[in-house]
Design a protein around this motif. Structure first.
Motif, PDB file in Angstrom:
ATOM      1  N   PHE A  15      -8.991   9.993  -1.652  1.00  0.00           N
ATOM      2  CA  PHE A  15      -8.020   9.467  -2.638  1.00  0.00           C
ATOM      3  C   PHE A  15      -7.884   7.941  -2.424  1.00  0.00           C
ATOM      4  O   PHE A  15      -7.909   7.187  -3.448  1.00  0.00           O
ATOM      5  N   ASP A  16      -7.661   7.338  -1.204  1.00  0.00           N
ATOM      6  CA  ASP A  16      -7.513   5.922  -1.004  1.00  0.00           C
ATOM      7  C   ASP A  16      -8.292   5.250   0.210  1.00  0.00           C
ATOM      8  O   ASP A  16      -7.991   4.228   0.580  1.00  0.00           O
ATOM      9  N   GLY A  17      -9.295   5.864   0.515  1.00  0.00           N
ATOM     10  CA  GLY A  17     -10.140   5.383   1.542  1.00  0.00           C
ATOM     11  C   GLY A  17      -9.566   5.789   3.046  1.00  0.00           C
ATOM     12  O   GLY A  17     -10.281   5.371   3.949  1.00  0.00           O
ATOM     13  N   LEU A  18      -8.420   6.450   3.243  1.00  0.00           N
ATOM     14  CA  LEU A  18      -7.809   6.655   4.524  1.00  0.00           C
ATOM     15  C   LEU A  18      -7.882   8.073   4.791  1.00  0.00           C
ATOM     16  O   LEU A  18      -8.268   8.435   5.944  1.00  0.00           O
ATOM     17  N   ARG A  21       0.762  -1.207   0.085  1.00  0.00           N
ATOM     18  CA  ARG A  21       0.025  -0.085   0.048  1.00  0.00           C
ATOM     19  C   ARG A  21       0.785   1.442  -0.135  1.00  0.00           C
ATOM     20  O   ARG A  21       1.914   1.430   0.820  1.00  0.00           O
ATOM     21  N   ASP A  22       0.401   2.135  -0.661  1.00  0.00           N
ATOM     22  CA  ASP A  22       1.100   3.500  -0.795  1.00  0.00           C
ATOM     23  C   ASP A  22       0.803   4.190   0.730  1.00  0.00           C
ATOM     24  O   ASP A  22      -0.237   3.835   1.352  1.00  0.00           O
ATOM     25  N   LYS A  23       1.716   5.247   0.673  1.00  0.00           N
ATOM     26  CA  LYS A  23       1.600   6.105   1.927  1.00  0.00           C
ATOM     27  C   LYS A  23      -0.051   6.791   1.822  1.00  0.00           C
ATOM     28  O   LYS A  23      -0.177   7.157   0.687  1.00  0.00           O
ATOM     29  N   PRO A  24      -0.613   7.164   2.845  1.00  0.00           N
ATOM     30  CA  PRO A  24      -1.969   7.784   2.604  1.00  0.00           C
ATOM     31  C   PRO A  24      -1.849   9.165   2.062  1.00  0.00           C
ATOM     32  O   PRO A  24      -0.770   9.943   2.224  1.00  0.00           O
ATOM     33  N   LYS A  25      -2.567   9.318   0.923  1.00  0.00           N
ATOM     34  CA  LYS A  25      -2.521  10.698   0.170  1.00  0.00           C
ATOM     35  C   LYS A  25      -3.074  11.786   0.764  1.00  0.00           C
ATOM     36  O   LYS A  25      -4.109  11.968   0.626  1.00  0.00           O
ATOM     37  N   ASP A  26      -2.267  12.281   1.528  1.00  0.00           N
ATOM     38  CA  ASP A  26      -2.553  13.476   2.527  1.00  0.00           C
ATOM     39  C   ASP A  26      -2.147  14.836   2.172  1.00  0.00           C
ATOM     40  O   ASP A  26      -1.958  15.813   3.053  1.00  0.00           O
TER      41      ASP A  26
END
Length: 419
Positions: A181-184, A11-16
């Motif tokens: 972006f990613d659910g996070l 998983r990528d880092k959260p797209k914050d």
């Protein structure tokens, strides 16, 4: 290698990129030239109204903890420690209404809502404290595990300690993300709609300046000769006729002077239409019916109730589900999740007028799937004693099974033949 760890590594880092200082790209200039952020957006009446409507509605809904019973139904779990926290008082400093109103406003403005979870030695939740989304950063460590970094300030609760940067594990944070972006991490609705909100701010500012200048377009004072002191004439004219307090005064022109307006009237520039459209545009961002923002142009007695029901179904329900699932995921232990759940009650918002409710109750009562006490509970009335039949389920005796149709008549025929 641990399969779970491999999943985290994949998983990528959260797209914050919409969080904290990284708002600069999205919150930079707008097409209207007006800066847009959470503070300036809330100064728009339409944005403020949408945020207030949704926040107060979610905060005012009954919120209960339930458990599945042995009969296959559900019942309120009054004895569970979370019941009092969510229903009445999440922490010693605020009520449940204020807590939910605050988190919902964060969710609408920043796209994320955070609260610190305080647990006792047994791991039970004993308090929930709101955290500011613009101070929170979500990231992963070297093993791929999520962690939350919070920049503490003097306004934050003492439960965060004294460090400027506080690191929290996912089990210590109630995080409710919006569309993201990613659910996070959720998008910021204000950042995504900055141009629409910026245009609304620009039109409001134009209107304010228009009325400040006397509710009349600017123009030119023409003199047939030469004016020795044009600045004095200008200041004299402005002091007498500029400003909304001086609107509609009669102008007296001397020495053959003539006033020629050079501005464009607001009607010609479709100023009012633009302001009205931007209100609908902002209502569209938050999916709030225009009639709830006092725009009744397309509302009537025949459709306003239907619009209110659609508000519950298509606007409120998705937010409520986000709340419920986020709370169940992190507030319950793994052993409690199969037995307990958290639920908002939106039935009160779905109720129609009195006559429609009574008709529905009569149908349910006659068909045996609601008792008198079931109906009275929905109407907030006292229960009838079971000894008086309050819990009885009745059916209309005129109905029978198809296979039994004519059974009584056939019996009568047999009796007559035997006679």
């Amino acid at each position: 290698m641990n399969p779970l760890r491999a999943i985290f590594h994949s998983r990528d880092k959260p797209k914050d990129s919409l969080n904290g200082s990284r708002y600069s790209f999205f919150f930079g200039g707008t097409s209207s030239g007006k800066p847009v952020n959470e503070t300036t957006a809330m100064q728009m009446t339409a944005v403020y109204s949408c945020v207030r409507i949704l926040s107060e509605t979610v905060a005012g809904l009954p919120l209960n903890v339930y458990r599945y019973n042995d009969r296959g139904g559900k019942e309120k779990a009054f004895k569970h420690s979370l019941y009092r926290l969510l229903h009445d008082e999440p922490n010693p400093e605020m009520t449940s209404f204020a807590f939910r109103e605050t988190l919902m406003s964060h969710l609408l403005l920043w796209g994320n809502a955070y609260a610190q979870i305080i647990r006792n030695a047994r791991g039970e939740v004993i308090a929930l404290y709101p955290l500011m989304p613009n101070k929170m950063t979500v990231d992963r460590d070297q093993t791929g595990r999520l962690f939350y970094s919070y920049q503490r300030s003097v306004e934050d609760p003492a439960t965060l300690g004294k460090s400027i940067w506080v690191t929290l594990s996912p089990s210590d944070v109630l995080h409710i993300p919006g569309l993201g972006f990613d659910g996070l991490i959720g998008y910021s609705p204000i950042a995504m709609a900055k141009n629409a909100i910026g245009l609304a701010i620009a039109t409001e500012e134009y209107g304010a300046k228009f009325f400040a200048n006397g509710a009349a377009p600017s123009g030119v004072l023409e003199h047939p000769g030469t004016i020795k002191d044009p600045q004095r004439v200008k200041e004299s004219w402005n002091s007498a006729y500029q400003g909304s307090a001086n609107a509609h005064k009669i102008a007296v022109l001397e020495e053959g002077m003539k006033y020629t307006p050079i501005g464009i009237a607001p009607e010609q520039a479709q100023f009012l239409e633009t302001r009205k459209f931007q209100i609908n545009e902002i209502a569209r961002i938050f999916r709030v019916p225009p009639h709830m923002l006092a725009d009744l142009e397309k509302s009537s007695f025949s459709n306003i109730e239907q619009q209110s029901l659609e508000f519950v179904k298509y606007t409120l329900d998705p937010w409520v589900v986000r709340w419920e699932q986020s709370m169940c995921r992190v507030l319950f232990s793994e052993s409690e999740k199969p037995t307990y759940f958290i639920k908002f009650n939106v039935d009160g918002l779905l109720r129609g007028d009195y006559a429609s409710r009574m008709t529905g109750y009569a149908t349910a009562r006659q068909n045996g799937w609601m008792s008198a006490n079931d109906i009275r509970e929905l109407e907030n009335l006292d229960r009838i004693s079971p000894d008086l039949g309050g819990d009885l389920y009745l059916i209309n005796g005129a109905m029978t099974k198809l296979e039994d149709a004519g059974l009584f008549a056939g019996t009568q025929y047999k009796k007559e033949d035997s006679a």
